[in-house]
Scaffold this motif. Structure first.
Motif, PDB file in Angstrom:
ATOM      1  N   LYS A  54      54.688  52.003  72.470  1.00 17.20           N
ATOM      2  CA  LYS A  54      56.035  52.551  72.655  1.00 17.20           C
ATOM      3  C   LYS A  54      56.743  52.729  71.305  1.00 17.20           C
ATOM      4  O   LYS A  54      57.400  53.740  71.066  1.00 17.20           O
ATOM      5  N   VAL A  55      56.614  51.721  70.447  1.00 17.98           N
ATOM      6  CA  VAL A  55      57.233  51.792  69.112  1.00 17.98           C
ATOM      7  C   VAL A  55      56.627  52.946  68.319  1.00 17.98           C
ATOM      8  O   VAL A  55      57.350  53.733  67.701  1.00 17.98           O
ATOM      9  N   ASN A  56      55.295  53.068  68.347  1.00 15.96           N
ATOM     10  CA  ASN A  56      54.639  54.162  67.620  1.00 15.96           C
ATOM     11  C   ASN A  56      55.082  55.520  68.133  1.00 15.96           C
ATOM     12  O   ASN A  56      55.267  56.455  67.342  1.00 15.96           O
ATOM     13  N   ALA A  57      55.260  55.647  69.446  1.00 16.20           N
ATOM     14  CA  ALA A  57      55.724  56.923  70.007  1.00 16.20           C
ATOM     15  C   ALA A  57      57.113  57.270  69.477  1.00 16.20           C
ATOM     16  O   ALA A  57      57.398  58.442  69.181  1.00 16.20           O
ATOM     17  N   GLU A  58      57.962  56.262  69.333  1.00 21.73           N
ATOM     18  CA  GLU A  58      59.304  56.513  68.773  1.00 21.73           C
ATOM     19  C   GLU A  58      59.208  56.931  67.310  1.00 21.73           C
ATOM     20  O   GLU A  58      59.852  57.881  66.882  1.00 21.73           O
ATOM     21  N   TRP A  59      58.412  56.204  66.526  1.00 19.64           N
ATOM     22  CA  TRP A  59      58.266  56.552  65.107  1.00 19.64           C
ATOM     23  C   TRP A  59      57.710  57.967  64.947  1.00 19.64           C
ATOM     24  O   TRP A  59      58.122  58.702  64.039  1.00 19.64           O
ATOM     25  N   ASP A  60      56.776  58.348  65.818  1.00 21.71           N
ATOM     26  CA  ASP A  60      56.184  59.687  65.733  1.00 21.71           C
ATOM     27  C   ASP A  60      57.232  60.787  65.863  1.00 21.71           C
ATOM     28  O   ASP A  60      57.113  61.844  65.244  1.00 21.71           O
ATOM     29  N   CYS A  64      57.501  59.105  61.233  1.00 26.37           N
ATOM     30  CA  CYS A  64      57.300  57.746  60.687  1.00 26.37           C
ATOM     31  C   CYS A  64      58.117  57.501  59.425  1.00 26.37           C
ATOM     32  O   CYS A  64      57.708  56.724  58.550  1.00 26.37           O
ATOM     33  N   MET A  65      59.261  58.153  59.314  1.00 21.92           N
ATOM     34  CA  MET A  65      60.084  58.032  58.110  1.00 21.92           C
ATOM     35  C   MET A  65      61.494  57.562  58.467  1.00 21.92           C
ATOM     36  O   MET A  65      62.174  58.197  59.287  1.00 21.92           O
ATOM     37  N   VAL A  66      61.917  56.484  57.834  1.00 20.16           N
ATOM     38  CA  VAL A  66      63.262  55.962  58.055  1.00 20.16           C
ATOM     39  C   VAL A  66      64.301  57.030  57.744  1.00 20.16           C
ATOM     40  O   VAL A  66      65.291  57.172  58.461  1.00 20.16           O
ATOM     41  N   SER A  67      64.061  57.799  56.702  1.00 21.24           N
ATOM     42  CA  SER A  67      65.029  58.826  56.296  1.00 21.24           C
ATOM     43  C   SER A  67      65.241  59.897  57.356  1.00 21.24           C
ATOM     44  O   SER A  67      66.257  60.590  57.346  1.00 21.24           O
ATOM     45  N   GLN A  68      64.310  60.024  58.304  1.00 25.31           N
ATOM     46  CA  GLN A  68      64.430  61.028  59.354  1.00 25.31           C
ATOM     47  C   GLN A  68      65.098  60.494  60.624  1.00 25.31           C
ATOM     48  O   GLN A  68      65.348  61.261  61.563  1.00 25.31           O
ATOM     49  N   LEU A  69      65.383  59.204  60.657  1.00 29.74           N
ATOM     50  CA  LEU A  69      66.033  58.619  61.822  1.00 29.74           C
ATOM     51  C   LEU A  69      67.466  59.113  61.931  1.00 29.74           C
ATOM     52  O   LEU A  69      68.137  59.305  60.905  1.00 29.74           O
ATOM     53  N   PRO A  70      67.973  59.302  63.136  1.00 25.81           N
ATOM     54  CA  PRO A  70      69.399  59.620  63.296  1.00 25.81           C
ATOM     55  C   PRO A  70      70.234  58.482  62.693  1.00 25.81           C
ATOM     56  O   PRO A  70      69.800  57.319  62.697  1.00 25.81           O
ATOM     57  N   ALA A  71      71.396  58.805  62.204  1.00 27.11           N
ATOM     58  CA  ALA A  71      72.231  57.830  61.485  1.00 27.11           C
ATOM     59  C   ALA A  71      72.389  56.498  62.223  1.00 27.11           C
ATOM     60  O   ALA A  71      72.195  55.441  61.612  1.00 27.11           O
ATOM     61  N   PRO A  72      72.732  56.484  63.508  1.00 27.32           N
ATOM     62  CA  PRO A  72      72.902  55.175  64.169  1.00 27.32           C
ATOM     63  C   PRO A  72      71.611  54.350  64.192  1.00 27.32           C
ATOM     64  O   PRO A  72      71.650  53.131  64.030  1.00 27.32           O
ATOM     65  N   VAL A  73      70.484  55.011  64.381  1.00 26.50           N
ATOM     66  CA  VAL A  73      69.204  54.312  64.423  1.00 26.50           C
ATOM     67  C   VAL A  73      68.834  53.838  63.021  1.00 26.50           C
ATOM     68  O   VAL A  73      68.368  52.706  62.835  1.00 26.50           O
TER      69      VAL A  73
END
Length: 103
Positions: A54-60, A64-73
């Motif tokens: 489940k975690v890997n599916a979210e990172w995908d 797999c880059m923190v910089s690509q996460l939405p601001a709240p995440v």
């Protein structure tokens, strides 16, 4: 040496939970797959493996880059992992083991 049948819980994990399972759990908190109060104590390996998928599916979703996460995440990631590093260092973890092959 045999591995235990169940996980000790992120609060009791070695190296201040700077382990693969500790990271999986923290990332599950980041993606709100688990509440931050869930330490996974007593979980079987199969449960941890399911959580990993489940975690890997979210990172995908974010390359797999923190910089690509939405601001709240991204902010939740920063808060959770910074607190984990602080706790681990207070417990004696230095991070040396993780970079031993880089020397």
């Amino acid at each position: 040496m045999t591995r235990p049948d169940t996980y000790v819980g992120v609060d009791a994990d070695i190296n201040g939970a700077m382990t693969t399972i500790g990271r999986i759990i923290r990332d599950a908190w980041v993606f709100e797959l688990l509440p931050e109060t869930e330490n996974c104590k007593g979980w079987k390996r199969s449960q941890i493996e399911n959580l990993l998928h489940k975690v890997n599916a979210e990172w995908d979703k974010y390359g797999c880059m923190v910089s690509q996460l939405p601001a709240p995440v991204r902010e939740r990631h920063q808060r959770i992992h910074a607190a984990a590093i602080t706790r681990a260092k207070a417990a004696g973890w230095s991070g040396e083991y993780e970079i031993i092959d880089e020397k």
